[in-house]
Every structure is written in C-alpha cells, then in structure tokens.
Scaffold this motif. Structure first.
Motif, PDB file in Angstrom:
ATOM      1  N   ASP A   1       0.833  -1.510  -0.210  1.00  0.00           N
ATOM      2  CA  ASP A   1      -0.258  -0.183   0.269  1.00  0.00           C
ATOM      3  C   ASP A   1       0.849   1.404   0.032  1.00  0.00           C
ATOM      4  O   ASP A   1       0.494   2.403  -0.538  1.00  0.00           O
ATOM      5  CB  ASP A   1      -0.787  -0.464   1.140  1.00  0.00           C
ATOM      6  N   PHE A   2       1.856   1.353   0.602  1.00  0.00           N
ATOM      7  CA  PHE A   2       2.799   2.391   0.918  1.00  0.00           C
ATOM      8  C   PHE A   2       3.662   2.473  -0.745  1.00  0.00           C
ATOM      9  O   PHE A   2       3.658   3.995  -1.236  1.00  0.00           O
ATOM     10  CB  PHE A   2       3.963   2.032   1.430  1.00  0.00           C
ATOM     11  N   LEU A   3       3.905   1.547  -1.435  1.00  0.00           N
ATOM     12  CA  LEU A   3       4.839   2.020  -2.405  1.00  0.00           C
ATOM     13  C   LEU A   3       3.733   2.485  -3.589  1.00  0.00           C
ATOM     14  O   LEU A   3       3.504   3.288  -4.441  1.00  0.00           O
ATOM     15  CB  LEU A   3       5.246   0.185  -3.386  1.00  0.00           C
ATOM     16  N   ARG A   4       1.984   1.802  -3.088  1.00  0.00           N
ATOM     17  CA  ARG A   4       1.079   2.448  -4.042  1.00  0.00           C
ATOM     18  C   ARG A   4       0.843   3.437  -4.408  1.00  0.00           C
ATOM     19  O   ARG A   4       0.802   4.269  -5.492  1.00  0.00           O
ATOM     20  CB  ARG A   4       0.413   0.991  -3.794  1.00  0.00           C
ATOM     21  N   THR A   5       0.678   4.228  -3.110  1.00  0.00           N
ATOM     22  CA  THR A   5       0.296   5.648  -2.926  1.00  0.00           C
ATOM     23  C   THR A   5       1.431   6.635  -2.751  1.00  0.00           C
ATOM     24  O   THR A   5       1.172   7.371  -3.486  1.00  0.00           O
ATOM     25  CB  THR A   5      -0.698   5.399  -1.770  1.00  0.00           C
ATOM     26  N   GLN A   6       2.344   5.876  -2.239  1.00  0.00           N
ATOM     27  CA  GLN A   6       3.319   7.120  -1.404  1.00  0.00           C
ATOM     28  C   GLN A   6       4.491   6.940  -2.480  1.00  0.00           C
ATOM     29  O   GLN A   6       5.045   8.220  -3.571  1.00  0.00           O
ATOM     30  CB  GLN A   6       4.553   6.859  -0.782  1.00  0.00           C
ATOM     31  N   VAL A   7       4.932   5.800  -3.822  1.00  0.00           N
ATOM     32  CA  VAL A   7       5.789   5.846  -4.306  1.00  0.00           C
ATOM     33  C   VAL A   7       5.930   5.346  -5.829  1.00  0.00           C
ATOM     34  O   VAL A   7       5.889   6.166  -7.261  1.00  0.00           O
ATOM     35  CB  VAL A   7       7.122   4.355  -4.200  1.00  0.00           C
ATOM     36  N   ALA A   8       5.169   5.172  -6.239  1.00  0.00           N
ATOM     37  CA  ALA A   8       4.710   4.733  -7.451  1.00  0.00           C
ATOM     38  C   ALA A   8       4.129   6.033  -8.808  1.00  0.00           C
ATOM     39  O   ALA A   8       4.398   6.569  -9.407  1.00  0.00           O
ATOM     40  CB  ALA A   8       2.648   4.480  -7.778  1.00  0.00           C
ATOM     41  N   PRO A   9       3.028   7.456  -7.506  1.00  0.00           N
ATOM     42  CA  PRO A   9       2.525   9.073  -8.684  1.00  0.00           C
ATOM     43  C   PRO A   9       3.523   8.797  -8.554  1.00  0.00           C
ATOM     44  O   PRO A   9       4.466   9.740  -9.446  1.00  0.00           O
ATOM     45  CB  PRO A   9       2.603   9.530  -7.013  1.00  0.00           C
ATOM     46  N   LEU A  10       5.349   8.900  -7.403  1.00  0.00           N
ATOM     47  CA  LEU A  10       6.890   9.844  -8.658  1.00  0.00           C
ATOM     48  C   LEU A  10       6.523   9.406  -9.536  1.00  0.00           C
ATOM     49  O   LEU A  10       8.036  10.294 -10.415  1.00  0.00           O
ATOM     50  CB  LEU A  10       7.763   9.254  -7.246  1.00  0.00           C
ATOM     51  N   LEU A  11       6.838   8.423  -9.987  1.00  0.00           N
ATOM     52  CA  LEU A  11       7.683   7.634 -11.759  1.00  0.00           C
ATOM     53  C   LEU A  11       6.654   8.414 -12.674  1.00  0.00           C
ATOM     54  O   LEU A  11       6.872   8.373 -13.907  1.00  0.00           O
ATOM     55  CB  LEU A  11       6.768   6.394 -12.284  1.00  0.00           C
ATOM     56  N   ARG A  12       5.652   9.575 -12.490  1.00  0.00           N
ATOM     57  CA  ARG A  12       5.559  10.438 -13.640  1.00  0.00           C
ATOM     58  C   ARG A  12       7.057  11.755 -13.650  1.00  0.00           C
ATOM     59  O   ARG A  12       6.756  12.346 -14.728  1.00  0.00           O
ATOM     60  CB  ARG A  12       4.777  11.403 -12.764  1.00  0.00           C
ATOM     61  N   PHE A  13       7.557  11.194 -12.589  1.00  0.00           N
ATOM     62  CA  PHE A  13       8.913  12.507 -13.759  1.00  0.00           C
ATOM     63  C   PHE A  13       9.936  10.566 -14.204  1.00  0.00           C
ATOM     64  O   PHE A  13      11.492  12.919 -14.150  1.00  0.00           O
ATOM     65  CB  PHE A  13       9.411  12.675 -11.800  1.00  0.00           C
TER      66      PHE A  13
END
Length: 629
Positions: free
Chosen positions: A336-348
């Motif tokens: 859940d941490f990876l999905r909510t906190q880390v995944a959105p950073l892949l936009r960059f």
C-alpha cells in the motif's frame, strides 16, 4: 508554487476538484468553497453576459446506427460496387466520425445548421459561428462537404486547428474580417478565443467534462456591449446566442457529478500492475517469479531521478523504498505504501520509450490475468497484433524467435511468468519499429435524414423532449380522447352538440394535455406541429382535419353576441362588454376584480358602477363561468 514564499491568488473560470489537481485545495479552500465566486448565471442575470437558446437535432443514422441488414437493395448494391460487404456494416450511432463516416449525414447536418442558425443583420449569411468537431479529419470532412454543397460561399468556412499552418493568422481573420463566418475547430477554439460577435456554437461532438463544456459555452456569452461589428449580428444586436447540438449533450451538467478518468502515466500503470503480481506472491516471496517482480519494481524505482525538485521535497517520506532492508520481507502495508507514496513519483521519470512501456504494460497485465484465471481476449489480441506488426528483421531474428512464437500462437494464453518476462526483454524495445496499423475507418455515402430536431422544454423540472417524441406523446393522448370522449363521438355520429358541451370538451383537453408530462400550450403547438391556434378545440380540428369542431374563440364570441342581444344595453355598456370579451378570451375566465384592472380601467375607475347594477355584474360573472376553460 510551494517553493516560493508569497501570497498566491488564483483566478479561474472552471475550478477543478479532482484528486490529482484540486484547484480549491491548492489555494487552501479545503471545504470546496471558493473565497469568492461569480457564476455565469449571476453574470447573465446582471447583464454582463448573455444566455443561450438550445436547438438539438439528430439524424436517423445517429439515432439508430448504420446496419447493412436495414439498408435498401439499392444501397446494398452501391456498397458492393465499392468493394464493401453490406453484411459487415454494423455501427452504432455513437461510432459516427470515430470508426465510420457517412457523407450524407454531414450534408443533413449542414442543411439544418444553415436553416436554423442565427443570421447577420442582412438575414443573408450566418452570423459568426464556431463548429466543434471530433478530430482533424472530421473537421476537414465538414469543410469539404460544405464547399461541395454551397459553392456560392467559397470563403464562408475555415478549418482552424492546431494542425493548420499560421493558426494565429486564421484566428485573427475570423475575429476581424467579414469572412470566414464559420470556424471549424478541434479543441483550439474551445477556450481562450475572444470573438464577442459569435452568435452560434455548433456541437458536432459529445462533451463529457463539465469544465470543457463551460469553456465551450463561454465562447458565445460575450454581451452586446463587447461587440464592435454590429452588422454581423441579427438586427444589429446581441441579446442571446444559439447552441445547435447534434450529440444530445447535457448543457446543465452539475459540476459535482463530474467524473474524470485518471489518466495515469504508463510507467505508473506498469508499477501498479506489478504490485498486484507481488500481492499474489506474498506467501511465496522466495520463488523465482516473485524475485523477478521485485527486481522489475526496484529497477523502475531506480529510474526516478533524486535530483528532481519534486522528489527532493518528499524523499524523506519514501527513502526506505530505496533500501535493501525494505525488500527483504514484504507485507500488504508495504505494498500500500508503494502504491500510494512511490508509484505517483514515476511521473517524473524522463526519457520514457512510450511504445516499449505500453507493450510492457500489456504483457504485465496478461501475467496477472493468467495467474487469476481471468484472461481477456483483448489483452491477448493486443499483444499478438503488436508483435505481428514488427518488421521481418525482428520476426526472423533467431535470438528472439521463442518470444515471437509465444506471442503469435495459442500458447500466449498459457504462458508462464518467466516466458512473458522474456517477451518483454526481447520485444518491448522493438515496438518503435512496428509497421503502421491499417486504418479500419470506413467512409460511406448512404442517404440519411434528420430524424428529430428542436426540443420542447417542460417547465416543471426542466425536462427536455425532442419535438418528434413530444409530438408522438401528444398525438397518442389526442387519439385516446378522440376515440372515447362523448362529445366527439356524438359529432362523428352526426348528432348535434351544444356550445356548453364543446366548452366542457375544451376543459377536458386542457386538463388531459396540460399536465406536467405534456404541457400543451399554444407556443408548444407552434413548435411541435407548426400550427398557429388559440385553443385546443382548434388544435384538434387542424390536427385531425375534423371540420365539425369549432374554435373555442368562435364559441365565446357567439355566446357573447347572444348574451348582449338578450339585454337592452346602451352603447357604452356594449363597448365595455366587447372589451370584457377580449379579456375573457385571453384569460379563459373572469373575476369581478378583472373588471377594474387593465385594460378595462381605461373606461374609468367607476365605469362598472356607472354602467351596471350589482345584479347585472353578477349575471355577467355567472355567464362567463359557464364558458370558462
């Protein structure tokens, strides 16, 4: 905006409240209420903007689709001559201009536009008009059909899209010069353009977004005071504008109902799919397949540049995802941490090979579908089609032959995670070399027609009903009354009926046809049936060609003549009663107070007392009550 220390003022016509870009939260309006709001409705009420009238229409093919089985023999033969199998023609109306185009549909739409649109002061040419098309090719087809239909207007229409050269010059011509009068656009003129003289907006595409809709409507709302070239306006004035809609759009959409699909970057989609796979492997984390997923996820995380300002802001909160210890044993909370906190950073992540990433996402999705026994045909077909369009130097390469064979055979549905990972390794980077996909778009020219046009607005609840549907609704009720009402039955049988029976019939028609689901009024009769009548008795006579029915007005006038003849009235009394008759016909009833109000007060405030006794007034009121409808 977070980096600099300063006051932030936001001005927007369309505040978004989406999770990923919430305008109101950005400006600390946490309850979803702007600091100050001035809605379009208020601006219209206070005279700063103008409102619109709505005209909706759809062709037969838009309503019912295009199906070979329903075409005439002549039309089927015409398709066969074009090399098209008519039995393969099966399109919904919503597919028009997306997967199929029918030239005559466009012709019917142009005829409707040219007939209905607001014209300039001369009444000869359309006022300034913006047509919103679906695509660049659709816009060019619209222009081509117009030029074919109206060769006498060579400069009337101009396509203005981002694909055109010198778009700024084209926009300037539309704003400043007499021609073109009609600009066909795809997205470019939806917002930002300011042409106060625009009088017509034509929606040739569906619009789902409230924000988009508000922006498009805004192109026509500028008031008369903003207009500079008055001869472009109807009668030289702008008090409203017209929307012509061919797609049943909702122009009163509630922004609270706005549903926006989250358009995630493909890198985020891949990451989220791999997290679903990892969740499947939580009970077997030492397995080779699980370790492969972990390697893939960590590789993606490694692509995120820690030098990016946006990453630096949050890195302290996500730093553990970059450590080996985090991955030694995984839990659902870590996912859940990876999905909510880390995944959105892949936009960059920069320099993404979109073709390779899109193919990778399809293959990762197939892995999950196979593991959960939910393989979708479109997933398998999409992968196979992508591989089939690779050039021969890839398909014949012995080093990737196993992966090619997996994708182009029935084994793809049963492939192992290891085989599919190899497919990604071997083929994803080659996707940029794929051959162009053959176009499946079909252009037809079958006879179409306007099936429904215009609409009736029922005031209670604001329900909008197409004229054709409204007409059918009214005609159904009229036929029911015609078949069963005793007064009409008597007339059909050649029997004599009294005026009071006819008045009673007018009352029944008012009750039965004036309800909330019909609201049949003189104006609605004109709009739906093109009949100008002053009563429902006259409407029945005209609609059913039932000449034995008199007009309600004739009945009232005849009875007033008889009433006056039965009394020894003087000239003043007769003049007053003639005026009373006009008031009665307008209101369909009469009360004592009406005798003292406009227009009867023009005879003098005491005219009733001077010319009539109390008994005569009561007799007049009782007489009109019998005729009231």
């Amino acid at each position: 905006m977070e980096y600099f220390d300063g006051r932030i003022i936001g001005l927007t016509a369309t505040p978004a409240n989406f999770i990923d870009r919430n305008t109101l939260q950005l400006f600390h309006c946490f309850e979803g209420i702007p600091t100050f709001s001035y809605p379009r409705s208020q601006a219209i009420a206070e005279g700063y903007l103008v409102d619109f009238s709505l005209y909706q229409a759809q062709t037969h093919f838009q309503r019912n689709g295009i199906r070979g089985a329903e075409l005439s023999e002549e039309e089927r033969n015409a398709l066969i001559e074009q090399g098209i199998d008519p039995d393969e023609i099966d399109y919904e109306g919503t597919e028009l201009e997306r997967t199929v185009s029918n030239r005559d549909t466009v012709r019917r739409q142009w005829v409707e536009i040219m007939d209905v649109c607001l014209k300039d002061q001369s009444g000869q040419y359309p006022a300034k008009t913006i047509v919103f098309g679906l695509s660049q090719k659709h816009a060019l087809r619209l222009a081509s059909v117009f030029e074919e239909m109206y060769p006498q207007f060579p400069s009337m229409v101009q396509v203005i899209t981002s694909a055109m050269e010198r778009t700024d010059d084209l926009i300037k011509r539309f704003k400043k010069e007499d021609m073109p009068r009609i600009a066909i656009s795809v997205d470019l003129l939806d917002t930002g353009i300011d042409v106060p003289e625009v009088m017509n907006l034509v929606f040739m595409k569906p619009v789902q977004s409230w924000i988009k809709m508000e922006q498009m409507i805004g192109r026509g709302t500028r008031s008369h005071e903003a207009c500079r070239v008055l001869e472009w306006l109807p009668d030289g004035r702008k008090d409203e504008f017209l929307i012509l809609d061919f797609w049943e759009n909702d122009f009163e959409k509630d922004p609270k109902e706005e549903i926006v699909a989250q358009n995630l970057p493909v890198t985020v989609k891949i990451f989220n799919t791999r997290l679903k796979l990892l969740e499947f492997y939580l009970n077997s984390q030492d397995s080779p397949d699980c370790q492969q997923v972990i390697r893939d996820l960590r590789y993606q995380i490694g692509q995120i540049s820690l030098e990016t300002f946006s990453i630096q802001q949050v890195f302290s909160q996500v730093e553990e995802a970059w450590t080996d210890s985090f991955w030694r044993y995984l839990t659902k909370s870590k996912l859940d941490f990876l999905r909510t906190q880390v995944a959105p950073l892949l936009r960059f992540v920069a320099g993404v090979d979109v073709e390779a990433a899109t193919f990778t996402n399809k293959v990762e999705r197939l892995k999950h579908e196979i593991l959960t026994d939910r393989v979708r045909d479109d997933t398998v077909e999409g992968i196979a089609e992508d591989v089939s369009r690779l050039p021969s130097f890839v398909l014949d390469d012995r080093n990737v032959q196993a992966s090619v064979n997996t994708c182009l055979s029935g084994r793809l549905r049963r492939a192992t995670p290891t085989e599919l990972s190899q497919v990604i390794t071997d083929l994803a980077n080659q996707m940029k070399n794929r051959r162009e996909k053959p176009s499946s778009f079909i252009e037809l020219d079958l006879a179409d027609r306007i099936a429904v046009n215009g609409y009736i607005t029922l005031s209670e609840g604001g329900e909008q009903v197409y004229v054709e549907e409204y007409r059918q609704r009214v005609e159904g009720k009229v036929m029911e009354i015609f078949e069963t009402h005793p007064t009409i039955v008597a007339l059909r049988n050649g029997e004599t009926v009294t005026d009071l029976q006819l008045v009673a019939l007018e009352r029944v028609l008012r009750q039965e046809l004036g309800g909330s689901n019909m609201q049949l009024t003189e104006s609605n009769i004109r709009k739906a049936f093109n009949l100008k009548v002053t009563s429902l008795l006259a409407f029945l006579r005209e609609l059913l060609e039932f000449e034995m029915l008199p007009d309600y007005r004739d009945i009232v006038e005849r009875n007033f003549e008889q009433f006056i003849a039965q009394h020894q009235y003087n000239a003043n009394q007769i003049r007053f009663l003639r005026a009373v008759q006009s008031v009665f016909l307008q209101k369909r009833r009469l009360e004592v107070a009406d005798l003292y109000e406009e227009p009867l007060d023009s005879f003098g405030e005491d005219a009733v007392e001077r010319w009539f006794t109390e008994d005569e007034v009561n007799e007049l009121i009782n007489f009109t009550e019998q005729l009231a409808a």
